[in-house]
Design an enzyme around this catalytic site. Sequence first.
Site, PDB file in Angstrom:
ATOM      1  N   GLU A  24      47.490 -47.618   8.453  1.00 45.86           N
ATOM      2  CA  GLU A  24      47.395 -46.156   8.292  1.00 45.86           C
ATOM      3  C   GLU A  24      48.026 -45.448   9.492  1.00 45.86           C
ATOM      4  OE1 GLU A  24      43.419 -44.828   6.182  1.00 45.86           O
ATOM      5  OE2 GLU A  24      43.031 -46.499   7.494  1.00 45.86           O
TER       6      GLU A  24
ATOM      7  N   HIS B 185      57.198 -46.959 -10.676  1.00 42.19           N
ATOM      8  CA  HIS B 185      56.311 -45.798 -10.882  1.00 42.19           C
ATOM      9  C   HIS B 185      54.855 -46.155 -10.572  1.00 42.19           C
ATOM     10  CE1 HIS B 185      59.728 -44.019 -13.122  1.00 42.19           C
ATOM     11  NE2 HIS B 185      59.856 -45.254 -13.591  1.00 42.19           N
TER      12      HIS B 185
ATOM     13  N   LYS C 151      32.122 -50.420   5.049  1.00 44.08           N
ATOM     14  CA  LYS C 151      33.559 -50.170   5.157  1.00 44.08           C
ATOM     15  C   LYS C 151      34.293 -51.151   6.085  1.00 44.08           C
ATOM     16  CE  LYS C 151      35.644 -47.156   3.605  1.00 44.08           C
ATOM     17  NZ  LYS C 151      35.719 -45.747   3.993  1.00 44.08           N
TER      18      LYS C 151
ATOM     19  N   SER D 151      33.230 -48.165   9.708  1.00 43.76           N
ATOM     20  CA  SER D 151      32.898 -46.747   9.637  1.00 43.76           C
ATOM     21  C   SER D 151      31.609 -46.523  10.410  1.00 43.76           C
ATOM     22  CB  SER D 151      32.719 -46.349   8.173  1.00 43.76           C
ATOM     23  OG  SER D 151      31.899 -45.206   8.075  1.00 43.76           O
TER      24      SER D 151
END
Length: 479
Positions: free
Chosen positions: A309, A175, A302, A296
């Site tokens: 992804e 979970h 970043k 970024s």
Amino acid sequence: MTAGLSFYLKFISKGVIKISEKLWGGRFEKSTDEMINDFQASIEFDKRLYREDIKGSIAHSKMLAKCGIISNDDAEKIIGGLKKIKEQIKAGEFEFKSELEDIHMNIEKALTDEIGDAGGRLHTARSRNDQVALDMHLYVRRQVSEIQDLILSLQKELVTAAEKNISVIMPGYTHLQRAQPILFSHHLLAYFEMLQRDSDRFCGVYDRADIMPLGAGALAGTTLPIDRKFVADELDFDAIYLNSLDAVSDRDYILEFLSAASILMVHLSRFSEEIILWCSREFNFIELDDAHCTGSSMMPQKKNPDVPELIRGKTGRVIGHLMAMLTTVKALPLAYNKDLQEDKEGLFDAIDTVKFSLAVFAQIVAGMKVKAENMRRAVEEDFSNATDLADYLVKKGVPFRQAHEISGKLVHYCIEKNCYLKDLTLDEFKNFCDKFDEDIFEAIKPETCVNNRNSLGGTSIEQVKMQIQSAKEWITQVE
Ligand code: ARG
């Protein structure tokens, strides 16, 4: 002209393609509308089948000569011409024409231009329906083997990373809540197992693609005395389709390929999701190599895990191709229908996506830095040893249900006190159950929790070493 207008004008018919340029022109009086020609042509994407198309045609022409359907002289001319065309395509010197629709007619036309009348004999006892089926079988077989090699490379990286980090402990989750301490290597090897099944599934795809369709003709076979076994042997096929209708309309092997590819991508996607989480500040379990991340344009701090992804994102695309193909085939009457041309773009894109994803994934795994101390801290600062506390009491004769209750109460007590189980005194333990002894502190250490899980397939170092051993044996066996 506005961009919008030019977009629509593209779909207004501009002219016609002269019927004399078509290999099937005999029955027609009118020329083909140019827009319709563009709509139904597949050359833009099926040109990647040129190797298979030529290989199949060479086998076919040898068979025709062997059966006395064409002369040896013609067969030699055909084979020579086809080889020349292959070199031209390889060198980028071949002009593909959309008016010739597909790879089959582009090559046949070029052959006839090259060698004259003999070229016109190549298509004897053959239809594009069994020809394209043959090309696709050969292509899928080749791609399956290449994909299995890439799976193996990723598996090797996983084993290397597991060995390198053999005793690193991390929280295992259910979970997405910390559940029990596990070895990081155990977690990595779970993906080895998934990939193992993927590779196995592709063996099944190979088997179903390893059947020779040529000789089915357009749908019903041929009146000419061909030898299908000869072609199957030439092209190293294990079996021959026994029903010509099935041979030209079967796309099961493509559906199976896309299913296997989808399941494989789902595995890579789940792993990607974990890598993305682990790279976050919140987890901070690993860091990806700079070479595998991007920054970024606005936020200078970043370092984004774009690669996992994208793999996660591309998984949807491959699943989409499977759905599209199932939908294409689901209401098709026998035998060939042009709908079946739609089997190509999705399959080709799935192949490219899977191969690229596997290759970059291997790099990601090889380059990732494991932050063992952060994983360790995450294990220390939680209650993932609560099951071990209960098991400790079970070993001292307390029924599990009761032991579970006592451990739960101890966890609750710690939460109230803002501490962890390891911080309690023996007296505090004894307040909950008199079976507790000094050895409880050893029993709830992360190393003990991990190594006590020595059941077959468990997370103990002994079991993980066995997993690594069997993984390595398998690798040497297939290499
Ligand atoms: N380009 C076609 C395909 O990919 C080849 C077979 C065409 N056959 C036909 N009878 N039109 O399916």
